[in-house]
Design a protein around this motif. Structure first.
Motif: not given
Ligand code: AMP
Ligand code: ZN
Length: 113
Positions: A76-105
């Motif tokens: 029910k994230l009808f007002d919007g949300y954020r999708v994040v992909n952290n890539c590499g050291v500068d991107g702040g990636q901590t787990v080395q398996h491609l993943h997308y964060h869906l953040l909302g609420g």
């Protein structure tokens, strides 16, 4: 990929709160949520990050975006949300398996930290 945390989640060696699964992807709750909704979407194929994708992954990457869209609707994230992909050291990636964060609420700031 024996040392990969998300591969261990995929194989069931590490347990998570599963939210969605199909033949290509798994979605589960982030262990350290940064928003009321914080879901990680990962491919079942071990890919380190976006530096590792190629033409063969186009269908998979498109599929991930459609899954994220459905998860946003289901949550029910009808007002919007954020999708994040952290890539590499500068991107702040901590787990080395491609993943997308869906953040909302909640409302997110820009630019990100
Ligand atoms: P990133 O910093 O983009 O690599 O994101 C990795 C994410 O994985 C972080 O948000 C962590 O909170 C999350 N995480 C780490 N271990 C687990 C776990 N066992 N179950 C669920 N999420 C995890
Ligand atoms: Zn992996």
């Amino acid at each position: 990929m024996e040392d990969c945390l998300f591969c261990k989640i995929l194989s069931g060696k590490v347990s998570t709160k599963k939210i969605y699964e199909d033949d290509k992807v798994l979605a589960f709750g982030d262990i350290n949520p940064q928003a009321p909704v914080h879901i990680l979407v990962i491919p079942k194929k071990h890919i380190v990050n976006l530096n590792d994708v190629g033409e063969d992954d186009i269908v998979l990457l498109g599929h991930i975006q459609v899954v994220i869209s459905k998860l946003a609707r289901n949550n029910k994230l009808f007002d919007g949300y954020r999708v994040v992909n952290n890539c590499g050291v500068d991107g702040g990636q901590t787990v080395q398996h491609l993943h997308y964060h869906l953040l909302g609420g909640r409302v997110f700031g820009w630019p990100p930290g």
